[in-house]
Design an enzyme around this catalytic site. Sequence first.
Site, PDB file in Angstrom:
ATOM      1  N   HIS A  57      40.350  47.596  44.099  1.00 35.51           N
ATOM      2  CA  HIS A  57      41.282  47.562  45.291  1.00 35.51           C
ATOM      3  C   HIS A  57      41.517  49.550  45.840  1.00 35.51           C
ATOM      4  CE1 HIS A  57      42.105  43.862  44.169  1.00 35.51           C
ATOM      5  NE2 HIS A  57      42.311  43.746  45.356  1.00 35.51           N
ATOM      6  N   ASN A  81      43.530  35.174  46.501  1.00 33.70           N
ATOM      7  CA  ASN A  81      42.590  35.629  46.892  1.00 33.70           C
ATOM      8  C   ASN A  81      42.244  34.769  45.899  1.00 33.70           C
ATOM      9  OD1 ASN A  81      41.412  37.308  48.141  1.00 33.70           O
ATOM     10  ND2 ASN A  81      41.593  39.565  46.725  1.00 33.70           N
TER      11      ASN A  81
END
Length: 492
Positions: free
Chosen positions: A367, A331
């Site tokens: 998240h 990521n």
Amino acid sequence: MSFDDVIYVICLLACIGAGSYARKISDEGQRKLVSTALGIIVVVIVSGLHSLHCFVSLALGTCAVLLVHPSKGHLVTFVVMFGYLVFFRMFDFYLGIPGHTNMIQMLLTLKVSGIAFEKTAAWKRLQARDEQKKNDQRDVNQESLVEITDYDEELQTLSAAEILHYSFNYIGVLTGPYYRYRTYRDYFEMPFKTYAPSVEATLEKLKHAVFYCALYLATNYIWPLDYALTDEFFNDRSFVYRLLYVWPTFFTFRARIYTGLTLSECVCTMAGFGAYPDESDPTNGEGPRKRYQHLKRDAEKHTYNFSTIVNTRVLEVERCWTFREGMKHWNVCVQYWLAVNVYKLFPSKKYRVGRTGATLLCSAYWHGFRPGHYFCIMGAPFYVALEDMWDKLVRKNAIGTNRRIIDVIFWIFKWFAFSYLGEAFLLSSFGKIWRYYSSVYHIGYISWAAMIALGLYLTSQKKAAERRKNRAAEKAAAGDGISAAVEKEKAQ
């Protein structure tokens, strides 16, 4: 695959197909309008009425970017966009929101707050230049004026329409990758997309995406995560089976993520988005690190790559030996955003642990609010500290066969750590996490704590041995000095 996943894949494939059309639109203004319209259509198809969250948060963030003074605009926009995530996820908690809408909102948060950070950084450079110009008595040895580009000036005159276009561009609207406003602007102003190997790069990535998807479907069928929530799993399966089950479930998760991210990269490559000449030294998320504007004059003569929009370096993640290296390759575009806008701008740079903790906490918050996100992400630095300690003890100076054996051991432990922590991310709720970890007697945390204790002890012993060795060497040197002096006196 769930129905939402099917719709998601269809939308990604449609976006890939649209890239071939969008890349050929000669009028840049028309291409921009088409790209934004496609992005909004995708958002509405995936999210339905929940897409209103995206429009409301964008409106609030845009007001912060444009109306707040640049000296504070980045902070206000950050608070507004990340603060809206609280409301968004409370809404999700009570009414339920499609998972892909959550991803759209997450990326929108990074984009809008990211453009505010870019605007503030450019404003500071402009201020520094003006201050230097005012100093008529400037020493000839003083550093030259701060380098200012047209991009810095342009950021100060941003319009709401430009922020809208950037935020809802169909390229990256679903699952990223995150890219800077500069990258978006270059797509419409630079000719690189015309000469980049878009079709070839897309076909190569599509091959990988099909492979990852096949792995996901196969492993998810054989080792579904839902099975780890059943009574049969806890009552009838052995301790070893339960412990090792984290490996296939996290492998399934990785294959799913790899599939989505690779398809997202295909959307970029097919449109020629994020293509830069090799000479500009582009890197993930940031784009070119060297001057590149002059390269447009002979754009057809250069070779190109799409490094800017590569979000996860799959082979490096899988093959690297350590947990720390794996994190660096995972990521990476989002990690770039966190590094530039949180880690580097953290108020206190004296304490690295504080900066790292704040960055990881921001990542966990971004998240989601479920306990699993914090168990997983906030647990990573503790394992990295353990790994670094043992790297210095046994791996750093190892060579030959010993080094290869140690590397393999580190690789096995790396994937156990990723899988063990990742299981918390997947199980999500505290009750499910606690039930699973209790069924394996919290062996991960207990073994890591024991290894940290042993590592600290061995490190202290190693340092004590080095101190004794240094003292012995000093005494020997002093003794040699005395002997030399005695011999000299005798000679005289």
